[in-house]
Enzyme design. Structure first.
Site, short mmCIF file in Angstrom:
data_model
loop_
_atom_site.label_atom_id
_atom_site.label_comp_id
_atom_site.label_asym_id
_atom_site.label_seq_id
_atom_site.Cartn_x
_atom_site.Cartn_y
_atom_site.Cartn_z
N GLY A 46 -12.19 -42.00 44.53
CA GLY A 46 -12.11 -40.98 43.50
C GLY A 46 -13.01 -41.34 42.34
N GLN A 51 -16.07 -40.99 33.76
CA GLN A 51 -16.51 -42.31 34.23
C GLN A 51 -18.03 -42.39 34.38
OE1 GLN A 51 -13.53 -42.34 37.65
NE2 GLN A 51 -13.67 -44.50 37.15
N CYS A 92 -9.68 -49.20 40.15
CA CYS A 92 -10.48 -48.18 39.47
C CYS A 92 -11.91 -48.69 39.36
CB CYS A 92 -9.90 -47.93 38.08
SG CYS A 92 -10.80 -46.70 37.14
N LEU A 93 -12.87 -47.81 39.62
CA LEU A 93 -14.28 -48.22 39.55
C LEU A 93 -14.68 -48.63 38.13
CD1 LEU A 93 -15.85 -45.51 41.88
CD2 LEU A 93 -15.43 -47.92 42.42
N HIS A 134 -4.31 -40.11 39.39
CA HIS A 134 -5.17 -41.13 38.77
C HIS A 134 -6.42 -40.48 38.17
CE1 HIS A 134 -7.18 -45.30 38.94
NE2 HIS A 134 -8.18 -44.48 38.65
N GLU A 135 -7.04 -39.56 38.92
CA GLU A 135 -8.28 -38.92 38.44
C GLU A 135 -8.01 -37.96 37.29
OE1 GLU A 135 -10.89 -40.33 39.31
OE2 GLU A 135 -9.95 -41.40 40.95
N HIS A 138 -7.80 -39.72 34.11
CA HIS A 138 -9.11 -40.03 33.51
C HIS A 138 -9.57 -38.90 32.60
CE1 HIS A 138 -10.55 -43.80 35.14
NE2 HIS A 138 -10.28 -43.45 36.38
NI NI Z 1 -10.18 -44.70 38.05
#
Ligand code: NI
Length: 170
Positions: A46, A51, A92-93, A134-135, A138
């Site tokens: 995701g 991000q 998470c990235l 989660h997304e 963000h």
């Molecule tokens: Ni994330």
């Protein structure tokens, strides 16, 4: 297509609330394609626009093993959450190599626009429901570490800072 730079904690963009996408046009579709490419390359399951430095409410997801189930959510809104909660490890990235157990509703219903600007509704559970939540977090400036204890959060932030120092001195 292009690989975009993924911002990492503590970049202030990651704490900001994103603005709605006003029109799903060619520019948005190009961003979506670049975000998919960036997510698959990372690799991740995701990626949300903030991000990659874009303060707009959209995210891309693919939780399939074969990486053949791309899902793009524009202006997503969770309209239902199960009472049943589930705990699982998340990463998470924007927090590379950091993981923690997060508790969330096990299933959700989300209303969103697709890449063509069509309104859609999706009911998801398990990993997909977790990833959607989660997304969308963000888009509201919320990270998975905001769902865990301050003690665990600080431990992760310290580990992240240490990993960066090691990398810088290598
Ligand atoms: Ni994330």
């Amino acid at each position: 297509m292009a690989i975009l730079r993924i911002l990492e904690v503590p970049h202030p963009m990651l704490k900001r609330r994103a603005a709605p996408v006003e029109r799903v046009d060619e520019e948005i579709r190009r961003l979506v394609r670049d975000m998919f490419e960036t997510m698959y390359e990372a690799p991740g399951i995701g990626l949300a626009a903030p991000q990659v430095g874009v303060g707009r409410r959209l995210c891309v997801i693919d939780v399939s093993e074969e990486k053949n189930a791309p899902l793009c959510l524009v202006n997503p809104r969770i309209t239902w959450r199960s009472e049943n909660l589930a705990s699982a490890e998340e990463g998470c990235l924007s927090l590379p190599d950091q993981y923690a157990e997060v508790t969330r509703p096990d299933a959700v219903e989300v209303v969103y626009l697709d890449e063509q600007g069509e309104e859609r509704k999706l009911r998801a559970d398990g990993l997909l429901a977790r990833c959607i939540q989660h997304e969308i977090d963000h888009l509201d400036g919320i990270l998975f570490i905001d769902h865990i204890s301050a003690l665990k959060r600080n431990m992760i932030l310290r580990k992240l800072a240490k990993a960066r120092r090691l990398k810088a001195s290598a």
